[in-house]
Design an enzyme around this catalytic site. Structure first.
Site, short mmCIF file in Angstrom:
data_model
loop_
_atom_site.label_atom_id
_atom_site.label_comp_id
_atom_site.label_asym_id
_atom_site.label_seq_id
_atom_site.Cartn_x
_atom_site.Cartn_y
_atom_site.Cartn_z
N TYR A 124 -6.34 -9.63 10.98
CA TYR A 124 -4.98 -9.43 11.47
C TYR A 124 -4.81 -10.12 12.83
O TYR A 124 -5.75 -10.15 13.63
CB TYR A 124 -4.68 -7.94 11.63
CG TYR A 124 -4.42 -7.26 10.30
CD1 TYR A 124 -3.18 -7.35 9.69
CD2 TYR A 124 -5.42 -6.54 9.64
CE1 TYR A 124 -2.91 -6.74 8.47
CE2 TYR A 124 -5.17 -5.93 8.42
CZ TYR A 124 -3.91 -6.03 7.84
OH TYR A 124 -3.66 -5.44 6.63
N GLU A 172 -5.91 -9.43 3.18
CA GLU A 172 -5.06 -8.80 4.21
C GLU A 172 -5.01 -9.72 5.42
O GLU A 172 -6.05 -10.07 5.99
CB GLU A 172 -5.61 -7.42 4.62
CG GLU A 172 -5.45 -6.39 3.53
CD GLU A 172 -5.79 -4.97 3.96
OE1 GLU A 172 -5.61 -4.65 5.15
OE2 GLU A 172 -6.23 -4.20 3.09
N ASN A 209 -12.25 -1.42 -0.70
CA ASN A 209 -11.51 -2.07 0.40
C ASN A 209 -12.17 -1.72 1.74
O ASN A 209 -12.48 -0.55 1.99
CB ASN A 209 -10.06 -1.55 0.41
CG ASN A 209 -9.31 -1.98 1.66
OD1 ASN A 209 -8.89 -3.13 1.78
ND2 ASN A 209 -9.15 -1.06 2.61
N GLU A 210 -12.38 -2.71 2.55
CA GLU A 210 -12.95 -2.50 3.90
C GLU A 210 -14.07 -1.47 3.85
O GLU A 210 -14.04 -0.45 4.56
CB GLU A 210 -11.85 -2.10 4.90
CG GLU A 210 -10.82 -3.21 5.08
CD GLU A 210 -9.90 -3.08 6.29
OE1 GLU A 210 -9.92 -2.04 6.95
OE2 GLU A 210 -9.18 -4.06 6.57
N GLN A 257 2.59 -6.28 4.81
CA GLN A 257 2.60 -5.66 3.51
C GLN A 257 3.96 -5.68 2.81
O GLN A 257 4.49 -4.61 2.48
CB GLN A 257 2.20 -4.21 3.62
CG GLN A 257 0.85 -3.89 4.15
CD GLN A 257 0.38 -2.49 3.74
OE1 GLN A 257 1.05 -1.76 3.04
NE2 GLN A 257 -0.78 -2.11 4.21
N GLU A 267 0.84 -1.20 0.00
CA GLU A 267 0.00 0.00 0.00
C GLU A 267 0.87 1.25 0.00
O GLU A 267 2.04 1.20 0.43
CB GLU A 267 -0.87 -0.05 1.27
CG GLU A 267 -1.81 1.12 1.45
CD GLU A 267 -2.85 0.87 2.55
OE1 GLU A 267 -2.72 -0.11 3.32
OE2 GLU A 267 -3.79 1.68 2.65
#
Ligand code: AHR
Length: 514
Positions: free
Chosen positions: A261, A317, A192-193, A366, A45
């Site tokens: 996560y 992710e 995204n999200e 990432q 990102e």
């Protein structure tokens, strides 16, 4: 005398029980699912020093580069066979306006990266630079479009710019910017999200948006887009249910994302990447193993609405999220990476492999200098992290056939809690070689594991490798020799179709058998 005999029997029994408890029955004749190489994908990102300084240094830099991209970083990522790269975010994706990142670099407008440190983004790295990076890495691009603050027109024009070879305004613009042929980008994220930074939408609202955006992101020529709907946050099963019920799966989108996560404590105090004790190590493992339940439950919902298994689960992710390194910008998410991270990587990769029927792609966050990175950079130096070496080891599973395995494992216990001590994957590659990766999560005990290759009469051990270290928090750093890397491993005995292996504490081992 009787007592001695009793004691000896007890010792033999306990020894046998310990061994027999740790057993992997590998069904060599039952494999039918392919472990997509895209499970081993990555995410980068516009965040901290991931893009700028991580990959991009510009053509005029003293750091050796090709077309502005660091040769050392590209070379290292090629060692792990990076199959795809997701870009430009993350939360950044829903603020990104792609037209700001094309044309002469010195004329590109700037913007504020509001999510990540409030820094000025100069847009020097845009569409052409990203696709040049994928070209150098020889990997598939995965582009996440802006649904949150963009428009349908903007997203559909981006797809046209990338993929069209018709006579069209966007094709002309691309050619004017030096790219004659369409790139044929396949993997396309639709926001995204969107339950959070991508617009704070409800599942019902997003499902409708997905249908709309799905309609206007078109296929050009032979290229078929694989659209990835913005999926749930962790255990938000309502989001998954709504998208699968109302989002027109299989037609509006071919994949649905999941983000999870691993955090040792909580979002306010995640914990240090390098300074932690065994209880924090244990807690990290417990949190990361929750991925199993997440995959199982989300897949159950997907199976209900898509029994033909047309829609892929895309975990785009995942990884460990620790507190930033002391003294670094809190918005840059720079963290070190220890043996604990390596084992989190192997355990999650085993889970993705286990659910390979549905899990078609994942992207660890990432890649460079951010979160659970493969590579850290400092000026002209790079460090390969322990996680890097797990990805290197697991290359053997790329596009191999998953061999269904029954794993019996003792527990790794701390206090009154326990987790399975072993995690594993077995696969068979195109040349008929069988690869078994086994992780021993217990930091204080090596484990004897018996692998039973059911369906074969005899196997040969060809070679092995290991990732381990002296301590659970051993790590690699600049200006010192590597503490963690990939080394040869031979502690293996083979009898017929049985392989007895001793897996050292806190390690991941790969066996190649034929
Ligand atoms: O990876 C860091 C951030 O985590 C991403 O930008 C966002 O999608 C997620 O919340």
């Amino acid at each position: 005398m009787k007592i001695r005999i009793l004691l000896i029997s007890l010792i033999v029994f306990v020894g046998f029980a310990a061994t027999s408890q740790n057993k992997i029955v590998i069904n060599t004749d039952l494999g039918k699912e392919t472990i997509s190489k895209h499970i081993y994908g990555h995410f980068s990102e516009h965040l901290g020093r991931c893009i700028y300084g991580g990959y991009w240094v510009g053509e005029d830099s003293d750091i050796p580069n090709t077309a502005g991209l660091r040769n050392d970083v590209v070379g290292a990522l090629k060692e792990i066979g990076i199959p795809n790269l997701r870009w430009p975010g993350g939360c950044f994706a829903d603020e990104y306006h792609w037209m700001d990142g094309i044309g002469a670099r010195n004329e590109r407008p700037t913007m504020i990266n509001t999510h990540w440190g409030g820094v000025t983004e100069n847009n020097n790295f845009g569409t052409h630079e990203f696709l040049e990076l994928c070209n150098q890495l020889d990997c598939e691009p995965v582009i996440c479009g802006n649904l949150g603050s963009g428009t349908i027109q903007e997203m559909s024009q981006w797809v046209e710019y990338l993929n069209s070879n018709n006579v069209s305004p966007m094709t002309d613009l691309r050619k004017a910017n030096g790219q004659e042929e369409p790139w044929g980008v396949k993997y396309w994220g639709v926001g995204n999200e969107n339950w959070g930074c991508g617009g704070n939408m409800t599942a019902e609202y997003y499902a409708n948006e997905m249908r709309r955006y799905g309609t206007f992101t078109k296929n050009y020529g032979e290229n078929r887009l694989y659209k990835v709907a913005g999926g749930p946050n962790g255990a938000d099963y309502h989001w998954m249910e709504t998208l699968m019920k109302d989002g027109n799966p299989g037609r509006s989108f071919q994949g649905i994302s999941l983000h999870y996560y691993t955090i040792c404590h909580d979002w306010n105090k995640k914990g240090s990447a390098t300074v932690f004790d065994e209880s924090e190590y244990f807690n990290t493992m417990k949190q990361t193993l929750f991925m199993d339940e997440l995959l199982e439950k989300h897949i159950r919902i997907m199976d209900k609405y898509d029994p033909r298994n047309r829609v892929g689960l895309i975990v785009d992710e995942w990884g460990n999220w620790h507190d930033v390194e002391p003294g670094t910008n809190p918005g840059f998410l720079y963290q070190q990476n220890t043996l604990r991270d390596a084992l989190v990587a192997s355990v999650n990769l085993d889970l993705f492999n286990k659910y390979a029927r549905r899990v078609k792609m994942t992207n660890i966050a990432q890649t460079v200098n951010v979160l659970q990175a493969m590579i850290l950079t400092k000026d002209d130096q790079i460090v390969r992290t322990p996680s890097f070496y797990v990805f290197k080891m697991y290359k053997v599973h790329h596009d191999a056939t998953l061999l269904p395995s029954d794993i019996s494992t003792e527990k790794y216990s701390l206090g009154d809690e326990s987790v399975p001590a072993l995690s594993a994957t077995a696969s068979k590659d195109a040349n008929g070689k069988i690869h078994v990766t086994i992780t021993n999560l217990n930091p204080g005990k090596s484990l004897e594991v018996s692998c039973d290759l059911r369906g074969l009469e005899k196997v040969n051990f060809e070679k092995g490798s290991i990732v381990t270290g002296d301590k659970i928090n051993s790590y690699n750093d600049f200006d010192k020799n590597e503490e963690i890397s990939l080394s040869a491993f031979n502690d293996v005995k083979v009898t017929g179709n049985k392989v007895l292996v001793k897996i050292p504490s806190k390690s991941v081992v790969m066996l190649e058998l034929k």
